[in-house]
Design a protein around this motif. Structure first.
Motif, PDB file in Angstrom:
ATOM      1  N   LYS A   1     -50.230 -31.725 -23.260  1.00 37.06           N
ATOM      2  CA  LYS A   1     -50.385 -32.954 -22.467  1.00 37.06           C
ATOM      3  C   LYS A   1     -51.853 -33.280 -22.186  1.00 37.06           C
ATOM      4  CE  LYS A   1     -46.101 -33.354 -19.822  1.00 37.06           C
ATOM      5  NZ  LYS A   1     -45.544 -33.029 -18.485  1.00 37.06           N
TER       6      LYS A   1
ATOM      7  N   ASN B   1     -47.803 -49.094 -13.832  1.00 33.95           N
ATOM      8  CA  ASN B   1     -47.305 -48.044 -12.940  1.00 33.95           C
ATOM      9  C   ASN B   1     -48.415 -47.447 -12.082  1.00 33.95           C
ATOM     10  OD1 ASN B   1     -48.692 -46.590 -14.806  1.00 33.95           O
ATOM     11  ND2 ASN B   1     -47.030 -45.229 -15.371  1.00 33.95           N
ATOM     12  N   PHE B   2     -49.258 -48.328 -11.545  1.00 33.56           N
ATOM     13  CA  PHE B   2     -50.333 -47.834 -10.686  1.00 33.56           C
ATOM     14  C   PHE B   2     -49.798 -47.366  -9.346  1.00 33.56           C
ATOM     15  CE2 PHE B   2     -52.637 -50.967 -13.344  1.00 33.56           C
ATOM     16  CZ  PHE B   2     -53.381 -50.028 -14.031  1.00 33.56           C
ATOM     17  N   ASP B   3     -50.611 -46.558  -8.699  1.00 32.63           N
ATOM     18  CA  ASP B   3     -50.326 -46.166  -7.327  1.00 32.63           C
ATOM     19  C   ASP B   3     -50.755 -47.320  -6.433  1.00 32.63           C
ATOM     20  OD1 ASP B   3     -50.269 -45.049  -4.770  1.00 32.63           O
ATOM     21  OD2 ASP B   3     -50.632 -43.049  -5.597  1.00 32.63           O
TER      22      ASP B   3
ATOM     23  N   GLU C   1     -44.713 -41.536 -12.660  1.00 34.98           N
ATOM     24  CA  GLU C   1     -44.897 -41.288 -14.099  1.00 34.98           C
ATOM     25  C   GLU C   1     -46.260 -40.679 -14.411  1.00 34.98           C
ATOM     26  OE1 GLU C   1     -42.172 -45.035 -15.726  1.00 34.98           O
ATOM     27  OE2 GLU C   1     -44.309 -44.971 -16.162  1.00 34.98           O
ATOM     28  N   GLU C   2     -47.260 -41.125 -13.671  1.00 31.17           N
ATOM     29  CA  GLU C   2     -48.618 -40.630 -13.890  1.00 31.17           C
ATOM     30  C   GLU C   2     -48.673 -39.098 -13.730  1.00 31.17           C
ATOM     31  OE1 GLU C   2     -51.383 -41.666 -15.020  1.00 31.17           O
ATOM     32  OE2 GLU C   2     -53.094 -41.235 -13.744  1.00 31.17           O
TER      33      GLU C   2
ATOM     34  N   GLN D   1     -42.353 -37.354 -20.990  1.00 31.58           N
ATOM     35  CA  GLN D   1     -41.743 -37.992 -19.832  1.00 31.58           C
ATOM     36  C   GLN D   1     -40.227 -37.851 -19.866  1.00 31.58           C
ATOM     37  OE1 GLN D   1     -43.364 -41.944 -19.320  1.00 31.58           O
ATOM     38  NE2 GLN D   1     -41.857 -42.334 -17.748  1.00 31.58           N
TER      39      GLN D   1
ATOM     40  N   VAL E   1     -45.980 -37.089 -13.978  1.00 30.23           N
ATOM     41  CA  VAL E   1     -45.107 -36.482 -14.979  1.00 30.23           C
ATOM     42  C   VAL E   1     -45.831 -36.368 -16.326  1.00 30.23           C
ATOM     43  CG1 VAL E   1     -42.930 -36.742 -16.224  1.00 30.23           C
ATOM     44  CG2 VAL E   1     -43.043 -37.316 -13.801  1.00 30.23           C
TER      45      VAL E   1
ATOM     46  N   SER F   1     -45.165 -44.994 -10.072  1.00 33.10           N
ATOM     47  CA  SER F   1     -46.427 -44.252 -10.160  1.00 33.10           C
ATOM     48  C   SER F   1     -46.187 -42.745 -10.296  1.00 33.10           C
ATOM     49  CB  SER F   1     -47.334 -44.554  -8.966  1.00 33.10           C
ATOM     50  OG  SER F   1     -46.612 -44.444  -7.766  1.00 33.10           O
TER      51      SER F   1
END
Ligand SMILES: Nc1ncnc2c1ncn2[C@@H]1O[C@H](COP(=O)(O)OP(=O)(O)OP(=O)(O)O)[C@@H](O)[C@H]1O
Ligand SMILES: [Mg+2]
Lengths: 289, 247
Positions: free
Chosen positions: A82, A93-95, B89-90, A59, B92, B87
């Motif tokens: 990855k 960090n959900f959508d 980040e998911e 990241q 990335v 989100s």
């Protein structure tokens, strides 16, 4: 399995008077993590744990230094490596536009899973995390603990070989925390390598084969929890004096008891734990022998 | 870059759009109805054109400015995905490439833009505009929305607050929507301003679209300029995406 060589991360930052300077979040860390171990990273707030995990998972780019997975340079084989990593981030960090199931579905697709495998894995993990009834919930409507469980479920969908957990059990009730610990141990038995950061000393003590303690971006020490305690002195005498609480460490129980009984009734002998090591290494203590 | 990964990114935008498709379509009717009524029927009656009506003149202008706006606004939810929900980040963390992500996101914006272009064309016909519907309109509308989706994407990766995003709209998109040959020919502008305005992509999108709706030839020079903007925008966006986690 994971080789970390002189890794450094500097962030651009703005000083008090608005001048530009750099903040070193991770300072020249060299470390190696073995296949199939449960490795803990301990450190106070702002120590650089999350930054470290973000560099290990692609990241963030390290400012300098190198990371190798099974001898392969991470920088040069990003997408291949990855695929075998799973990450449970520190922050949710959900959508927010997708519901619970769709968030998991997106993950499965991103990792190139076939439809049938994706479906069965999603159901399996929703069941395990006791989230099956919330499949169609908007993620914003889940409770804090449910969100954490969903984060873990999501990280496991593609069956990662190495799992990174950044403070995985924050805000979980004791039962769920135990359950997560069991899960981590089961995964480890199945051959998954686990790297976790935590503030809960108890968690590190019961789970981790080895722990690294970092402070101010620097690696202070790496060892097994037991060796850490042995190095500090296996027995601790808590001294409640007028100047507040302090600790003295002893290699054997007798000398600890002698010291305590000679000093008065406010002195108690107990076993040294990782918390003592942590406080010694990151705080006011004098360090390890 | 890989089609399956582009498809995954697009799939996400599609299911989000599908859920609100009816609302989306109704909301996209408002602006064209107002433009066509105010400039086409209202103001247009008193405007003398050398050939055709003012309505015929502004339909391609409205198409151009709409595809600009839709490209830009169609992609800026990615700003919240990066800054507020995290989100991004998911993606990335996942093995998909930055190129696939960018192309997937742009495709989502282009889809929204093309749907709203279709709505405008439908209304233009209802209002009685005499426009030639060439298939070549499609790639021109697409490339114009690509350019502004890229501008929106770049801004979303670089700017940290929603207020700053709104300023891009105020200082870049809004002036362009009036000056770039949308409602009047750039020939009416003072020389220096005209030179500047004729360097901007929206001017060329308007020119090509107007030429096509008038049944005239395709403009290769203007098309090359649009292509240049789209390519440059792609690489700038890609660069910004790769740096997006660093602050
Ligand atoms: N994106 C960033 N830009 C600038 N500085 C940053 C950034 N991310 C982290 N830092 C700084 O780097 C240092 C390490 O942060 P990091 O999040 O890695 O700490 P941590 O050990 O995970 O702490 P915590 O236990 O609170 O989660 C902190 O001083 C933080 O302010
Ligand atoms: Mg952290």
């Amino acid at each position: 399995m994971i080789e970390i060589l002189n890794v450094m991360k500097k962030f651009k930052s703005v000083g008090k008077n608005g001048e530009k300077n750099f903040k070193t979040a991770v300072n020249d860390i060299t470390l190696s993590i073995e296949r199939n171990e449960i490795f803990g990273i301990l450190g106070p707030n702002g120590a650089g744990k999350t930054t470290m995990i973000k560099m290990l998972t692609g990241q963030l780019e390290p400012t300098s230094g190198q990371i190798f997975y099974d001898g392969k340079s991470f920088d040069k084989n990003k997408s291949e490596i990855k695929k075998m990593l799973g990450v449970v981030p520190q922050h949710i960090n959900f959508d927010r536009e997708l519901n619970v199931e769709e968030n998991l579905e997106l993950h499965g697709r991103l990792y190139g899973m076939e439809k049938s495998e994706r479906r069965s894995r999603i159901n399996e993990l929703l069941n395990y995390m006791e989230l099956s009834d919330c499949k169609n919930y908007n993620v914003g409507k889940l409770s804090g603990g449910m969100k954490r469980r969903l984060l873990i479920a999501r990280a496991l969908i593609h069956r990662p070989q190495i799992l990174f957990l950044d403070e995985p059990t924050v805000a979980l009730d004791p039962q769920v925390r135990r359950k997560i610990w069991n899960l981590i141990e089961d995964l480890s038995k199945d051959g998954v390598t686990i790297v976790l950061t935590t503030h809960y000393i108890e968690e590190a003590e019961s789970l981790c084969r080895r722990t690294a303690i970092i402070n101010g971006g620097k690696l202070t020490a790496t060892d097994t929890p037991k060796n850490f305690c042995d190095r500090l002195g296996r027995f601790t005498v808590d001294c409640e004096g007028t100047a507040g609480r302090s600790c003295k460490f002893f290699d054997d129980e007798d000398s600890a008891k002698n010291f305590a009984s000679a000093s008065g009734e406010n002195f108690k002998v107990r076993r040294t734990n990782l918390e003592d090591v942590f406080v010694e290494l990151t705080g006011r203590g004098s360090g390890l022998k | 870059m890989n089609f399956r990964d582009i498809g995954t990114v697009f799939w996400r935008d599609w299911i989000v759009l599908k859920r609100r498709l009816t609302k989306f379509i109704f909301s996209r009717m408002v602006a064209p109805l107002l433009y066509l009524t105010a400039f086409g029927l209202g103001l247009g009656r008193s405007v003398q054109m050398s050939s055709g009506s003012y309505l015929d003149f502004i339909v391609p202008g409205i198409l151009a400015l709409n595809s600009m706006n839709m490209g830009f606004h169609g992609i800026i939810p990615v700003h919240a995905e990066r800054v507020y929900h995290k989100s991004l980040e998911e993606y990335v963390l996942s093995p998909i490439s930055a190129e696939s992500f960018l192309i997937g996101k742009i495709s989502g914006a282009v889809l929204k833009s093309l749907i709203s272009s279709a709505i405008i064309i439908l209304f233009a016909e209802i209002f009685g505009a005499d426009i030639n519907l060439s298939l070549m309109l499609l790639p021109v509308l697409a490339i114009n929305s690509i350019i502004f989706a890229e501008i929106g994407f770049f801004a979303a990766m670089k700017l940290s607050s929603y207020e700053e995003m709104a300023q891009v709209n105020t200082y870049i998109l809004l002036p362009m929507s009036f000056l770039c040959g949308t409602f009047f020919s750039t020939a009416a502008l003072p020389e220096i301003l005209r030179f500047f305005v004729e360097c901007l992509p929206l001017t060329h999108a308007s020119l090509i679209l107007r030429s096509l709706t008038a049944g005239e030839e395709f403009l290769p020079g203007s098309s090359a300029i649009l292509a240049g903007y789209a390519i440059a925008g792609f690489f700038l966006s890609l660069y910004a995406l790769k740096k997006s986690q660093d602050d």
